[in-house]
Design a protein around this motif. Structure first.
Motif, PDB file in Angstrom:
ATOM      1  N   THR A   1       0.845  -1.190   0.000  1.00 20.50           N
ATOM      2  CA  THR A   1       0.000   0.000   0.000  1.00 20.50           C
ATOM      3  C   THR A   1       0.882   1.242   0.000  1.00 20.50           C
ATOM      4  O   THR A   1       1.782   1.376   0.832  1.00 20.50           O
ATOM      5  CB  THR A   1      -0.910   0.028   1.243  1.00 20.50           C
TER       6      THR A   1
ATOM      7  N   GLU B   1       0.487   5.282   0.372  1.00 16.34           N
ATOM      8  CA  GLU B   1      -0.565   6.181   0.845  1.00 16.34           C
ATOM      9  C   GLU B   1       0.027   7.414   1.502  1.00 16.34           C
ATOM     10  O   GLU B   1       1.199   7.449   1.865  1.00 16.34           O
ATOM     11  CB  GLU B   1      -1.466   5.448   1.843  1.00 16.34           C
TER      12      GLU B   1
ATOM     13  N   SER C   1      -1.286  -6.468  -7.023  1.00 13.82           N
ATOM     14  CA  SER C   1      -2.190  -6.375  -5.861  1.00 13.82           C
ATOM     15  C   SER C   1      -1.829  -5.204  -4.958  1.00 13.82           C
ATOM     16  O   SER C   1      -1.950  -5.292  -3.730  1.00 13.82           O
ATOM     17  CB  SER C   1      -2.181  -7.686  -5.063  1.00 13.82           C
TER      18      SER C   1
ATOM     19  N   THR D   1      -2.104  -1.071  -3.695  1.00 12.45           N
ATOM     20  CA  THR D   1      -3.047   0.037  -3.536  1.00 12.45           C
ATOM     21  C   THR D   1      -2.270   1.343  -3.479  1.00 12.45           C
ATOM     22  O   THR D   1      -1.283   1.451  -2.745  1.00 12.45           O
ATOM     23  CB  THR D   1      -3.875  -0.122  -2.247  1.00 12.45           C
TER      24      THR D   1
ATOM     25  N   ARG E   1      -3.200   5.353  -2.782  1.00  7.08           N
ATOM     26  CA  ARG E   1      -4.331   6.166  -2.339  1.00  7.08           C
ATOM     27  C   ARG E   1      -3.864   7.419  -1.601  1.00  7.08           C
ATOM     28  O   ARG E   1      -2.754   7.500  -1.094  1.00  7.08           O
ATOM     29  CB  ARG E   1      -5.245   5.341  -1.433  1.00  7.08           C
TER      30      ARG E   1
ATOM     31  N   CYS F   1      -4.519  -4.028  -9.244  1.00  2.60           N
ATOM     32  CA  CYS F   1      -4.179  -2.874  -8.396  1.00  2.60           C
ATOM     33  C   CYS F   1      -5.355  -1.901  -8.256  1.00  2.60           C
ATOM     34  O   CYS F   1      -6.222  -1.833  -9.128  1.00  2.60           O
ATOM     35  CB  CYS F   1      -2.975  -2.131  -8.970  1.00  2.60           C
ATOM     36  N   LEU F   2      -5.355  -1.140  -7.165  1.00  3.90           N
ATOM     37  CA  LEU F   2      -6.349  -0.113  -6.882  1.00  3.90           C
ATOM     38  C   LEU F   2      -5.660   1.238  -6.778  1.00  3.90           C
ATOM     39  O   LEU F   2      -4.690   1.385  -6.034  1.00  3.90           O
ATOM     40  CB  LEU F   2      -7.075  -0.419  -5.566  1.00  3.90           C
TER      41      LEU F   2
ATOM     42  N   ASP G   1      -6.885   4.999  -5.749  1.00  3.27           N
ATOM     43  CA  ASP G   1      -8.070   5.515  -5.072  1.00  3.27           C
ATOM     44  C   ASP G   1      -7.793   6.890  -4.460  1.00  3.27           C
ATOM     45  O   ASP G   1      -6.771   7.094  -3.797  1.00  3.27           O
ATOM     46  CB  ASP G   1      -8.468   4.514  -3.965  1.00  3.27           C
TER      47      ASP G   1
ATOM     48  N   CYS H   1      -8.027  -4.337 -12.223  1.00  9.21           N
ATOM     49  CA  CYS H   1      -7.541  -3.050 -11.709  1.00  9.21           C
ATOM     50  C   CYS H   1      -8.710  -2.080 -11.569  1.00  9.21           C
ATOM     51  O   CYS H   1      -9.690  -2.153 -12.311  1.00  9.21           O
ATOM     52  CB  CYS H   1      -6.503  -2.455 -12.654  1.00  9.21           C
TER      53      CYS H   1
END
Length: 231
Positions: free
Chosen positions: A86, A88, A109, A111, A113, A137-138, A140, A165
């Motif tokens: 992640t 972020e 996989s 993230t 954000r 993947c995200l 956001d 995704c």
């Protein structure tokens, strides 16, 4: 160096290492280590961190990388992240995102954000012949004052996406709230429009921008297979 870094990354995942304790690691400048894993997370980027052109770098496992306000991860070499990392913003701060400056990035996989960039590419900015592969993947809640709230791809660069995704809830003051493309974007296909699998390759929703709320194509090549772009 790439083989060593990748082999170590795969070995850690294969044996299922779960550290008993985490310690915050503060980083800035050129990174010297070849691998970040969950033993050192969260990794807090306090100043721009650069993976230089001759370096390979691996992030292994569900590592948390946090960006202090405006700080970036700059990839001129190679970055591979597998196992659910992640990226972020740090606390209530909004990070500066990932700048792929001619480098090669492979995220699986992952993230990305809570990033806010002055310029293009709130989540990922791909320039100068950079190449990015995103699998499952995200991206956001990222924002850019320029183009591409989630992803910006300049005219010489390429992004390939597959395996569900998602780019959602991103904003650009310029064009392409979700994704802005001047180079090459491929989702769920290779050059011959062959599908990778049966699930959706990319979903883009809830984004907004000056033009092209979800996807703005300003040139280059866009190939999409089993994708949803809406809102």
């Amino acid at each position: 160096m790439r083989a060593k870094s990748w082999a170590y990354a795969m070995a850690l995942l294969a044996v299922g290492i779960v550290p008993s304790a985490h310690a915050t690691t503060y980083v800035s400048g050129p990174v010297m280590e070849e691998t970040w894993d969950t033993n050192g997370d969260p990794y807090v980027i306090t100043g721009d961190v650069t993976i230089e052109s001759d370096d390979d770098f691996a992030i292994v496992g569900a590592v948390v990388v946090q960006f202090q306000e405006g700080e970036r991860l700059i990839v001129e070499g190679e970055l591979t992240a597998i196992g659910g990392a992640t990226f972020e913003g740090y606390g209530q701060e909004l990070g500066g995102g990932i700048l792929v400056d001619g480098g090669v990035v492979t995220l699986t996989s992952a993230t990305i954000r809570n990033m806010d960039v002055s310029g293009n590419g709130g989540g990922i900015n791909v320039i100068d012949g950079g190449a990015v592969t995103l699998t499952g993947c995200l991206i956001d809640d990222c924002e850019a004052s320029g183009k591409g709230g989630g992803i910006y791809i300049d005219g010489s660069s390429t992004v390939e996406m597959a395996d569900a995704c998602i780019v959602r809830d991103c904003y650009a003051s310029g064009d392409g709230g979700g994704i802005c493309v001047s180079g090459t974007l491929k989702a769920g296909c290779d050059g011959d429009i062959q599908e990778y699998n049966e699930e959706l390759s990319l979903t883009v929703y809830g984004n907004s921008g000056y033009d092209g709320g979800g996807l703005q194509v300003e040139g280059g090549t866009v190939q999409l297979y089993k994708c949803i772009v809406r809102d």
